[in-house]
Design an enzyme around this catalytic site. Sequence first.
Site, PDB file in Angstrom:
ATOM      1  N   TRP A 102     -43.456 -22.098  -3.299  1.00  0.00           N
ATOM      2  CA  TRP A 102     -44.249 -21.412  -2.274  1.00  0.00           C
ATOM      3  C   TRP A 102     -45.551 -20.836  -2.812  1.00  0.00           C
ATOM      4  O   TRP A 102     -46.540 -20.754  -2.086  1.00  0.00           O
ATOM      5  CB  TRP A 102     -43.393 -20.347  -1.571  1.00  0.00           C
ATOM      6  CG  TRP A 102     -42.315 -21.018  -0.770  1.00  0.00           C
ATOM      7  CD1 TRP A 102     -40.972 -21.009  -1.021  1.00  0.00           C
ATOM      8  CD2 TRP A 102     -42.496 -21.868   0.375  1.00  0.00           C
ATOM      9  NE1 TRP A 102     -40.310 -21.787  -0.102  1.00  0.00           N
ATOM     10  CE2 TRP A 102     -41.221 -22.325   0.756  1.00  0.00           C
ATOM     11  CE3 TRP A 102     -43.612 -22.294   1.095  1.00  0.00           C
ATOM     12  CZ2 TRP A 102     -41.030 -23.178   1.845  1.00  0.00           C
ATOM     13  CZ3 TRP A 102     -43.416 -23.143   2.177  1.00  0.00           C
ATOM     14  CH2 TRP A 102     -42.144 -23.580   2.538  1.00  0.00           C
ATOM     15  N   ASP A 172     -46.671 -12.624  -1.229  1.00  0.00           N
ATOM     16  CA  ASP A 172     -45.837 -13.266  -0.213  1.00  0.00           C
ATOM     17  C   ASP A 172     -44.418 -12.721  -0.365  1.00  0.00           C
ATOM     18  O   ASP A 172     -43.728 -13.029  -1.341  1.00  0.00           O
ATOM     19  CB  ASP A 172     -45.882 -14.785  -0.441  1.00  0.00           C
ATOM     20  CG  ASP A 172     -45.003 -15.551   0.539  1.00  0.00           C
ATOM     21  OD1 ASP A 172     -44.272 -14.914   1.326  1.00  0.00           O
ATOM     22  OD2 ASP A 172     -45.054 -16.798   0.506  1.00  0.00           O
ATOM     23  N   LYS A 196     -36.285 -14.798   7.581  1.00  0.00           N
ATOM     24  CA  LYS A 196     -35.275 -14.621   6.531  1.00  0.00           C
ATOM     25  C   LYS A 196     -34.702 -13.212   6.602  1.00  0.00           C
ATOM     26  O   LYS A 196     -33.509 -13.040   6.821  1.00  0.00           O
ATOM     27  CB  LYS A 196     -35.903 -14.913   5.169  1.00  0.00           C
ATOM     28  CG  LYS A 196     -36.411 -16.358   5.102  1.00  0.00           C
ATOM     29  CD  LYS A 196     -37.531 -16.520   4.122  1.00  0.00           C
ATOM     30  CE  LYS A 196     -38.340 -17.782   4.359  1.00  0.00           C
ATOM     31  NZ  LYS A 196     -37.541 -19.001   4.467  1.00  0.00           N
TER      32      LYS A 196
HETATM   33  C1  LIG Z   1     -41.635 -17.503   0.102  1.00  0.00           C
HETATM   34  C2  LIG Z   1     -42.049 -18.343   1.270  1.00  0.00           C
HETATM   35  N1  LIG Z   1     -43.356 -18.394   1.584  1.00  0.00           N
HETATM   36  C3  LIG Z   1     -43.782 -19.125   2.626  1.00  0.00           C
HETATM   37  C4  LIG Z   1     -42.921 -19.868   3.391  1.00  0.00           C
HETATM   38  C5  LIG Z   1     -43.436 -20.676   4.541  1.00  0.00           C
HETATM   39  O1  LIG Z   1     -43.133 -19.982   5.701  1.00  0.00           O
HETATM   40  P1  LIG Z   1     -43.395 -20.566   7.146  1.00  0.00           P
HETATM   41  O2  LIG Z   1     -42.470 -21.714   7.325  1.00  0.00           O
HETATM   42  O3  LIG Z   1     -43.079 -19.381   8.018  1.00  0.00           O
HETATM   43  O4  LIG Z   1     -44.816 -20.962   7.240  1.00  0.00           O
HETATM   44  C6  LIG Z   1     -41.551 -19.853   3.107  1.00  0.00           C
HETATM   45  C7  LIG Z   1     -40.605 -20.631   3.922  1.00  0.00           C
HETATM   46  O5  LIG Z   1     -39.457 -20.811   3.608  1.00  0.00           O
HETATM   47  C8  LIG Z   1     -41.120 -19.070   2.008  1.00  0.00           C
HETATM   48  O6  LIG Z   1     -39.822 -19.037   1.694  1.00  0.00           O
END
Ligand SMILES: Cc1ncc(COP(=O)(O)O)c(C=O)c1O
Length: 361
Positions: A102, A172, A196
């Site tokens: 991520w 994040d 989550k």
């Molecule tokens: C740490 C993290 N950042 C970003 C995301 C992406 O999130 P989204 O699908 O809401 O764009 C996720 C998705 O699992 C994630 O776990």
Amino acid sequence: MARAYNFSPGPAALPEAVLRQAQAEMLEFGDAGASIVELSHRGPEFLEVARQTEADLRTLLAIPDDYAVVFTAGGATTIQALLPLNFAAPGQAVDYVLTGHWGKTAWKQARPVADARIAATSEAGGFRDLPPRAEWTLSPDAAYVHVTANETIHGVEFRDIPDVGDVPLIADFSSSIASEPLDISRFGAIYAGAQKNLGPVGIAVLIVRRDLLARSGQPRAPIFDYRAQLEAESMLNTPPSWNWYMLGLTVRWMLGQGGVAAFAERNARKAALLYAAIDESGGFYRNDVAPAARSRMNVPFFLHDEALNEAFLADARAAGLVSLKGHRVLGGMRASIYNAMPEAGVQALADFMRDFQGRHG
Ligand SMILES: Cc1ncc(COP(=O)(O)O)c(C=O)c1O
């Protein structure tokens, strides 16, 4: 029908009490004569939901007054794309620390509109550890430094907030927000997709220090402009009102459970239980993350014999344990144990793992 223990990484298990309240209010919200999702977002019922949700989130996370909260559709990924547009000048450096999938995604989202630099990465080692802070190459002229507090796929988590000097730190927190107390004043901004630890998919939250909003950023449409979003109270266009309402129910549930301090204790116990089941298996199960960087929220693990994977998943399902299949990037298994996962669920998983090993070890 029995509800299983659901270890899904996101969308993830919601507290049963939240689902039941949503169910009870599905047809009629209060005495509104309609469901909240059927009413105008500018009407009194939804405006009160939005006001209360922000107030509760501020209480839950101890958000300082000089931080604004934006509720937004588009998920964490859209926030990742909008960070450099809002907070970096055209061509300005932005520093990314990559500790898993991520963090890399966030960096990719920034590349088209900023000089997105990799200040540090643990990719060469398979994202199994955090790159030591002393080895980060930070740019003094960077608009911000970005880290991923918890890597949902690789199961790597920062256990301390890194010191990056005067450059704002943006993090994040999609998969670890509200899992333990956090000093938000150490960050320029934090953000999270809700699906989550905060509620349902379809809404994300950005918590940003107000002085960053004074930055001119880059040319962008109003809908991509967090200042404009805030002036419109996150309702520049029709917001995901159902998701916002569900997020509000989830936040209130967490407050009722004792808030983030209570969840921190539970989460530490849950993680300890699961890692013990792995580490004490004599190699039957394996987690490859350096112990000090292990995530409390997402626990990837592997069976010593991959040929047992299908039997493990099928038997787990039969035992009422679902969504344990690992992400395709890593394979193996992954148990996501967010706030809504009770300790009994993790205990059931640990017991199942020992039993499965007894039958196949
Ligand atoms: C740490 C993290 N950042 C970003 C995301 C992406 O999130 P989204 O699908 O809401 O764009 C996720 C998705 O699992 C994630 O776990």
